[in-house]
Design an enzyme around this catalytic site. Structure first.
Site, PDB file in Angstrom:
ATOM      1  N   TYR A 264      -5.944 -11.196  -8.479  1.00  9.29           N
ATOM      2  CA  TYR A 264      -5.880 -10.807  -7.068  1.00  9.29           C
ATOM      3  C   TYR A 264      -5.026 -11.775  -6.248  1.00  9.29           C
ATOM      4  CZ  TYR A 264      -9.467  -7.142  -6.678  1.00  9.29           C
ATOM      5  OH  TYR A 264     -10.172  -5.972  -6.745  1.00  9.29           O
TER       6      TYR A 264
ATOM      7  N   LYS B 145     -12.506 -11.804 -21.211  1.00 10.96           N
ATOM      8  CA  LYS B 145     -11.661 -11.078 -22.167  1.00 10.96           C
ATOM      9  C   LYS B 145     -10.929 -12.151 -22.966  1.00 10.96           C
ATOM     10  CE  LYS B 145      -9.968  -7.237 -23.890  1.00 10.96           C
ATOM     11  NZ  LYS B 145     -10.777  -6.203 -24.588  1.00 10.96           N
TER      12      LYS B 145
ATOM     13  N   ASP C  14     -18.833  -1.825  -9.244  1.00 11.11           N
ATOM     14  CA  ASP C  14     -18.882  -0.394  -8.909  1.00 11.11           C
ATOM     15  C   ASP C  14     -19.690   0.359  -9.967  1.00 11.11           C
ATOM     16  OD1 ASP C  14     -17.199  -0.747  -6.688  1.00 11.11           O
ATOM     17  OD2 ASP C  14     -16.045   1.075  -7.143  1.00 11.11           O
TER      18      ASP C  14
ATOM     19  N   ASP D 147     -15.018  -5.152 -21.984  1.00 12.22           N
ATOM     20  CA  ASP D 147     -15.133  -3.752 -22.429  1.00 12.22           C
ATOM     21  C   ASP D 147     -16.551  -3.475 -22.945  1.00 12.22           C
ATOM     22  OD1 ASP D 147     -14.516  -5.522 -24.483  1.00 12.22           O
ATOM     23  OD2 ASP D 147     -13.219  -4.141 -25.571  1.00 12.22           O
TER      24      ASP D 147
ATOM     25  N   ASP E 219     -14.891  -6.682  -9.745  1.00 12.96           N
ATOM     26  CA  ASP E 219     -14.630  -5.528  -8.883  1.00 12.96           C
ATOM     27  C   ASP E 219     -15.040  -4.253  -9.622  1.00 12.96           C
ATOM     28  OD1 ASP E 219     -13.523  -4.017  -6.710  1.00 12.96           O
ATOM     29  OD2 ASP E 219     -11.739  -3.657  -7.936  1.00 12.96           O
TER      30      ASP E 219
HETATM   31  C1  IPM Z   1     -14.283  -4.493  -3.058  1.00  7.43           C
HETATM   32  C2  IPM Z   1     -13.064  -3.660  -2.741  1.00  7.43           C
HETATM   33  C3  IPM Z   1     -11.901  -4.590  -2.432  1.00  7.43           C
HETATM   34  C4  IPM Z   1     -11.618  -5.404  -3.687  1.00  7.43           C
HETATM   35  C5  IPM Z   1     -10.627  -3.908  -1.899  1.00  7.43           C
HETATM   36  C6  IPM Z   1     -10.898  -3.083  -0.673  1.00  7.43           C
HETATM   37  C7  IPM Z   1      -9.547  -4.918  -1.618  1.00  7.43           C
HETATM   38  O1  IPM Z   1     -12.784  -2.792  -3.788  1.00  7.43           O
HETATM   39  O2  IPM Z   1     -14.708  -5.264  -2.184  1.00  7.43           O
HETATM   40  O3  IPM Z   1     -14.810  -4.358  -4.155  1.00  7.43           O
HETATM   41  O4  IPM Z   1     -10.867  -4.949  -4.574  1.00  7.43           O
HETATM   42  O5  IPM Z   1     -12.155  -6.494  -3.779  1.00  7.43           O
HETATM   43 MG    MG Z   2     -14.244  -2.775  -5.307  1.00 11.02          MG
END
Ligand code: IPM
Ligand code: MG
Length: 366
Positions: free
Chosen positions: A135, A190, A250, A222, A246
Site C-alpha cells: 500500500y 506468503k 472482508d 491462501d 484488507d
Molecule cells: C479498508 C478499505 C480501504 C483499504 C480502501 C478504501 C483504501 O478497503 O479499510 O479495508 O484498502 O484499506
Molecule cells: Mg478493505
C-alpha cells in the site's frame, strides 16, 4: 474530549449521523467537530484530505470516520482519489494497528452464508498492519499514469516492503491482544513466495520469544483464506500485513452475517485512534436510508473502550445493539424471514432508545 467527525462519501453521512446520535445519548461530555473528507472534500476543495481536515484529525482525541469512494472518481489521478484520504490519515497519524473483530452475534447466526454450527459463537480478532506493505511501497508505478490510468503503457508496478520496526510493533500489539483473549496468534504470510513475508515471519518469530505464554502459528495466506471458511472458530488473533489483512478482514466479516456489522479501530502507539466501519461507501445504496448503521455504532463503542477509557459506556452501546437484534430489528443486509426490516434511521432510533434505557416499539418498515 474532542471527537473529529469525518462522514465522507456514499452511505458515510447516513451511518455516521446515527452513530453520533448514539454518542449523544450517553451522558458524557464530548465536543465534536465535523469536516469533509474523500470525494466530498475533493468536490468542495479539490483535495480528498484538505489541510484543515488533517489538522482537525491531528488535534482531536479520537476520529469517527464513515467511508470514502464513489465510482464517479475513477478517472481521477490516484493522489486525488477519495481513498487517498483514509490512506493519508492512517499514514500521517501513524495509525498502524488496525483491529477488526469478527463477532457472530447469536441473533445473526442464520444470516451467515456458512452453516450455523460453523459460525455460532465465532469471535476472532484480525489485527492488520496499516501503514506499510505494498500500500505504501516506494517508488510507486505512476511514471506513465494519465488521469490514474495507463494508456498504451507496457507495465505498472507497486513495491512491497516492510521494515523490522514496523513488523515488531504490530507483532507486539498482536501478542499483547492475545494475552487478553485465548493466548493464540496466527501470523499470516506468503513466505513461500515473497521475501517481504519471509522477513515478516522471521521477525514475528523473534518477537514471540518475549511471549512464551502465547501460542504462535504461521499460516500462508491462501491456506488462511481457506481455513477461514472451513473452520473459522479455530482462529483467535490473526496478525497480518496491510494487503492480506484488507482481504481476510472482508472475508471474516462475511462469516458473521454481514460486513454491515463490523466495526474497526486504527490505533497509533499511544492508542489514539480512528474508528470506522470495516465496510465501504456503498454508493449503490447511498441516500436510500437502508444502510446498516451498526458497524459505525459499534465503532463508537470501540472508541470509548480503546481511546477514551469509557468502558461502561462502551458496554452500554454493545448491549443496546444486542437488545435491538434480540427485538428482531434488521436492516436489509441482515434481514431474514420472521424479523422486522427497518431502515438506517429506525435502527439508529432503536439503539438510541436502548442506550437511553427506554423501550420503544418500532413499527416502521421500509
Ligand atoms: C479498508 C478499505 C480501504 C483499504 C480502501 C478504501 C483504501 O478497503 O479499510 O479495508 O484498502 O484499506
Ligand atoms: Mg478493505
Amino acid at each position: 474530549m474532542k471527537i473529529a467527525i469525518l462522514p465522507g462519501d456514499g452511505i458515510g453521512p447516513e451511518i455516521v449521523a446515527e452513530a453520533v446520535r448514539v454518542l449523544g445519548a450517553l451522558d458524557l461530555k464530548f465536543e465534536t467537530e465535523t469536516a469533509l473528507v474523500g470525494g466530498a472534500a475533493y468536490d468542495a476543495h479539490g483535495h480528498p484530505l484538505p489541510e484543515a481536515t488533517l489538522k482537525l484529525a491531528r488535534e482531536a482525541d479520537a476520529i469517527l470516520f464513515g467511508a470514502v469512494g464513489d465510482w464517479k472518481y475513477d478517472k481521477l489521478d490516484r493522489p486525488l482519489r477519495p481513498e487517498q484520504a483514509i490512506l493519508g490519515l492512517r499514514k500521517q497519524l501513524g495509525l498502524f494497528a488496525n483491529f477488526r473483530p469478527a463477532l457472530c452475534y447469536p441473533q445473526l447466526t442464520h444470516a451467515s452464508s456458512l452453516k450455523p454450527e460453523l459460525v455460532a459463537g465465532l469471535d476472532i480478532l484480525i489485527i492488520r498492519e496499516l501503514t506499510g506493505d505494498i500500500y505504501f511501497g516506494q517508488p510507486r508505478g505512476r511514471r506513465t499514469a494519465v488521469d490514474g490510468h495507463f494508456p498504451g503503457a507496457e507495465e505498472a508496478f507497486d513495491t512491497m516492503r516492510y521494515s523490522r520496526p514496523e513488523i515488531e510493533r504490530i507483532a507486539h500489539v498482536a501478542f499483547q491482544a492475545a494475552r487478553k483473549r485465548s493466548k493464540k496468534v496466527t501470523s499470516v504470510d506468503k513466505a513461500n513466495v515473497l521475501e517481504t513475508f519471509q522477513f515478516w515471519k522471521d521477525v514475528v518469530t523473534e518477537v514471540h520469544a518475549q511471549y512464551p505464554d502465547v501460542e504462535l502459528q504461521h499460516m500462508y495466506v491462501d491456506n488462511a483464506a481457506m481455513q477461514l471458511v472451513k473452520a473459522p472458530k479455530a482462529f483467535d488473533v490473526v496478525v497480518t500485513g496491510n494487503m492480506f489483512g484488507d482481504i481476510l478482514s472482508d472475508e471474516a466479516a462475511m462469516l458473521t452475517g454481514s460486513i454491515g456489522m463490523l466495526p474497526s479501530a486504527s490505533l497509533d502507539k499511544d492508542n489514539k485512534g480512528l474508528y470506522e466501519p470495516s465496510h465501504g461507501s456503498a454508493p449503490d445504496i447511498a441516500g436510500k436510508g437502508v444502510a446498516n448503521p451498526l458497524a459505525t455504532i459499534l465503532s463508537v463503542a470501540m472508541m470509548l473502550r480503546y481511546t477514551l477509557n469509557q468502558n461502561a459506556a462502551a458496554d452500554r452501546i454493545e448491549s443496546a445493539v444486542q437488545s435491538v437484534l434480540s427485538a428482531g430489528l434488521r436492516t436489509g443486509d441482515i434481514w431474514s424471514e420472521g424479523t422486522t426490516k427497518v431502515g438506517t434511521r429506525a435502527m439508529g432510533d432503536a439503539v438510541v432508545a436502548a442506550v437511553a434505557g427506554t423501550t420503544k416499539t418500532i413499527t416502521t418498515k421500509t
